[in-house]
Design a protein around this motif. Structure first.
Motif, short mmCIF file in Angstrom:
data_model
loop_
_atom_site.label_atom_id
_atom_site.label_comp_id
_atom_site.label_asym_id
_atom_site.label_seq_id
_atom_site.Cartn_x
_atom_site.Cartn_y
_atom_site.Cartn_z
N ILE A 140 0.84 -1.20 0.00
CA ILE A 140 0.00 0.00 0.00
C ILE A 140 0.88 1.25 0.00
O ILE A 140 0.59 2.23 -0.71
CB ILE A 140 -0.94 0.00 1.22
CG1 ILE A 140 -1.90 -1.20 1.18
CG2 ILE A 140 -1.71 1.31 1.29
CD1 ILE A 140 -2.88 -1.17 0.03
N ILE A 144 0.80 4.21 -2.91
CA ILE A 144 0.61 5.64 -2.69
C ILE A 144 1.83 6.42 -3.17
O ILE A 144 1.71 7.48 -3.81
CB ILE A 144 0.33 5.91 -1.20
CG1 ILE A 144 -0.98 5.25 -0.78
CG2 ILE A 144 0.29 7.41 -0.92
CD1 ILE A 144 -1.31 5.38 0.70
N PRO A 209 -5.01 5.28 -5.12
CA PRO A 209 -4.43 5.94 -3.93
C PRO A 209 -4.62 7.45 -3.97
O PRO A 209 -4.79 8.04 -5.04
CB PRO A 209 -2.95 5.59 -4.05
CG PRO A 209 -2.71 5.53 -5.54
CD PRO A 209 -3.98 4.92 -6.11
N MET A 226 -6.20 3.37 3.16
CA MET A 226 -6.25 2.58 1.92
C MET A 226 -6.13 1.09 2.23
O MET A 226 -6.78 0.26 1.58
CB MET A 226 -5.13 3.02 0.97
CG MET A 226 -5.22 2.36 -0.39
SD MET A 226 -4.02 3.05 -1.58
CE MET A 226 -4.38 2.00 -3.00
#
Length: 255
Positions: A140, A144, A209, A226
């Motif tokens: 994640i 991003i 994101p 997220m």
């Protein structure tokens, strides 16, 4: 392969919908950069391996480069095969470089630890499926950082292709430390031959994101939000499609 965007499902079109964090809808094409997060890992990552085969990938997922454990390079035949697939080493540096170059990648966020989770491990149940995600936020963060959407993919049947012998807990800890699986497994006739099992891939909504914050605290919050959305979407597609696979009585445990 089922592409499920939260409404009707489709397995034939060449695009699939996604959701921004602000709830806007967009369309992710199969040649767009993305991170395919395939769950579960299984005793052997058959789900990720089969999905990465060029012909299958091009037709169902869009071609991508699989992220594999560093230890796979120790085996010559496997190393050659993974080279043919354009595999990416699971180190942070290698994944960061691949995404910076615009690669579309696929990974199993549960990693080696997920091999040891689930029945016959003590305190687990044979009717439960397990996904190790609570502390797995690296993919994640990468999404991003590079502004790349994440596509949750659940593979029904991946955990049923092999069985394993429950070893002492310290063996699992050594495996995690060395980043190599130390596992006694078997399939048909007690041999390392996989059981026949139908694999059903379900692709959830592409999660886009937010723009990466320069503030460390805000960035951590973005990652947490997220990651929570990812877990929610994974559970949604599992619960929605388990009946079609004949797993009405099974539940997904995210740990």
């Amino acid at each position: 392969v089922i592409s499920d965007q939260g409404g009707g499902s489709s397995s034939s079109d060449n695009t699939y919908a996604g959701a921004h964090t602000n709830n806007e809808k967009t369309v992710l094409r199969r040649d767009d950069q993305a991170i395919l997060a395939v769950v579960p890992h299984g005793i052997f990552p058959f789900a990720l391996a089969f999905a990465a085969l060029p012909e299958r990938a091009a037709r169902a997922f869009g071609e991508f480069r699989p992220v594999v454990a560093t230890a796979t390079a120790l085996f010559p035949f496997v190393r050659t095969f993974l080279g043919w697939l354009g595999a990416v080493d699971a180190s942070r540096e290698a994944v960061d470089c691949a995404l910076a170059e615009g690669a579309r990648i696929g990974l199993a966020p549960g990693g080696i630890a997920e091999m040891f989770e689930g029945y016959p491990k003590p305190l687990t149940h044979p009717d439960d499926e397990y996904a190790i995600l609570e502390g797995r936020k690296g993919f994640i963060r990468m999404a991003i950082k590079h502004g790349v959407p994440v596509v949750p993919v659940y593979t029904f049947g991946a955990t049923k292709m092999l069985k394993r012998v429950q070893l002492p807990g310290f063996v699992e800890q050594i495996s995690k430390l060395l980043r190599i699986s130390i596992c006694v497994f078997f399939g048909r006739w007690g041999l390392p031959i996989p059981y026949r099992a139908k694999l059903l891939y379900v692709m959830g909504k592409a999660l886009y994101p937010p723009t990466a914050s320069q503030d460390d605290e805000l960035f951590r919050q973005q990652v947490d939000d997220m990651h929570q959305n990812f877990c929610m979407e994974l559970r949604r597609i599992f619960d929605r499609h388990k009946h079609a696979y004949g797993w009405e009585d099974k539940s997904l445990k995210i740990i």
